[in-house]
Scaffold this motif. Sequence first.
Motif, PDB file in Angstrom:
ATOM      1  N   GLY A 173      -9.863  -0.352   1.129  1.00  0.00           N
ATOM      2  CA  GLY A 173      -8.629  -1.102   0.933  1.00  0.00           C
ATOM      3  C   GLY A 173      -8.715  -2.038  -0.257  1.00  0.00           C
TER       4      GLY A 173
ATOM      5  N   SER B  75       0.869  -1.175   0.000  1.00  0.00           N
ATOM      6  CA  SER B  75       0.000   0.000   0.000  1.00  0.00           C
ATOM      7  C   SER B  75       0.905   1.225   0.000  1.00  0.00           C
ATOM      8  CB  SER B  75      -0.918   0.000   1.226  1.00  0.00           C
ATOM      9  OG  SER B  75      -1.918   0.998   1.125  1.00  0.00           O
TER      10      SER B  75
ATOM     11  N   GLU C  88      -8.911   3.143   7.312  1.00  0.00           N
ATOM     12  CA  GLU C  88      -8.898   2.656   5.934  1.00  0.00           C
ATOM     13  C   GLU C  88     -10.351   2.529   5.483  1.00  0.00           C
ATOM     14  OE1 GLU C  88      -6.601   1.987   2.745  1.00  0.00           O
ATOM     15  OE2 GLU C  88      -5.649   1.803   4.703  1.00  0.00           O
TER      16      GLU C  88
ATOM     17  N   VAL D 139     -10.106  -0.916   9.306  1.00  0.00           N
ATOM     18  CA  VAL D 139     -10.355  -1.122   7.875  1.00  0.00           C
ATOM     19  C   VAL D 139     -11.830  -1.459   7.739  1.00  0.00           C
ATOM     20  CG1 VAL D 139      -9.752  -2.465   5.821  1.00  0.00           C
ATOM     21  CG2 VAL D 139      -8.003  -1.960   7.542  1.00  0.00           C
TER      22      VAL D 139
ATOM     23  N   LYS E 104      -1.256   4.181   7.671  1.00  0.00           N
ATOM     24  CA  LYS E 104      -1.259   2.765   7.303  1.00  0.00           C
ATOM     25  C   LYS E 104      -0.767   1.839   8.417  1.00  0.00           C
ATOM     26  CE  LYS E 104      -2.671   3.462   3.046  1.00  0.00           C
ATOM     27  NZ  LYS E 104      -3.913   2.902   2.478  1.00  0.00           N
TER      28      LYS E 104
END
Length: 384
Positions: A295, A210, A292, A314, A216
């Motif tokens: 993703g 990524s 996130e 996420v 992150k």
Amino acid sequence: MKLLRIIRSLDPIGGGPAEGIRQITSHLTALGIDTTVASLDSPDSPWLQGQTFHSKGLGPVLGSYGYRRNLPDCIRAIAQQHDCVIIEGLWQYHAFATWRALRSTGIPYFVYPHGMLDPWFKHAYPLKHLKKWCYWPWADYRVLRDASAVLFTTEQERLLAKQSFSLYRANEEVVGFGTSIPPSEAALQREVFLNHFPHLSDKRLLLFLSRIHPKKGIDLLLDAFSSVASSNSALHLVIAGPDQVGLQGDLTLRANALGIADRITWTGMLSGDLKWGAFRSAELFCLPSYQENFGIVVAESLACGLPVSISDSVNIAPDVASACAGIVHSPTVEGTKAALHHWLQMSYSSRVQMSRNSIDLFDSMFNFASVAGNLVSILKAELN
């Protein structure tokens, strides 16, 4: 149907939204949608060339906000040749300029926020959030308010979007997101990757792929990896992605301090067979993000049958957990450590089953072939 999509940039280094457009267009074409993508890139930008859709560069523009004095006029002229418009993302001039261009034309438009209304940002960057508050009532609030629909990738994103600003009004639709089925030459892709990085051939690879960005959670991954590296000399961490904000230097210093610098390979941005080969060569994909929205890389990993270790920040984490397609943990050092320890303690048969679950989850929820159908249904409903 002629669809116009408007985005800040199609530069691949920007990640998800641009890649999503590239991936879904062929599926939209199969459903009778003719796509044009207008971006604020300069017309001669190399990433506008050779696309599967019509691309128009409306730049150059000023600064990161992307201001250009006559941009609404340019957008209006292009939009009048199309049936509807999708705005990709917020907080930059292309969104407000599209609202200005279309508000008196009767051309329906839709907005994909792509996680940019997530309340995490107001806690992580309070000064930027204050700046957005000054901008919000007269600009992006109106963009959302007047849209035919605001399109969310997950139910979690839709729920979180309400928490950033008290002044919020939108016609909400959850349409999903994902990626296309990866190229099928798995053995060839793995060979390409390992020929490029031959020192990884006999390693057990944990993969991060990524952008190298503070949100992150790579700092969490380094600390967690240091806690398991000594358990098996074959374990190796691959960190793949562009260094957008100059963070890699600090992370390298951190790896040196932890004594794991020689157990990490920084590949830079990967694409094509090299990217797919990284997925095919790894045994676990890791994305411990603090925030996130979706993703795409998680969906790509699942499509390859590669189980994932992701944080519960996420937004597709609930789906991954429910399908037993990976390990979901908190975005903390302890949570990330526990996830890696869990993976290494799993039996071979359990890992194989998790790999099968990964493919099943991708097929049922994250294949762009089905997501495209959801999107077209919403667009046609508005036009009808």
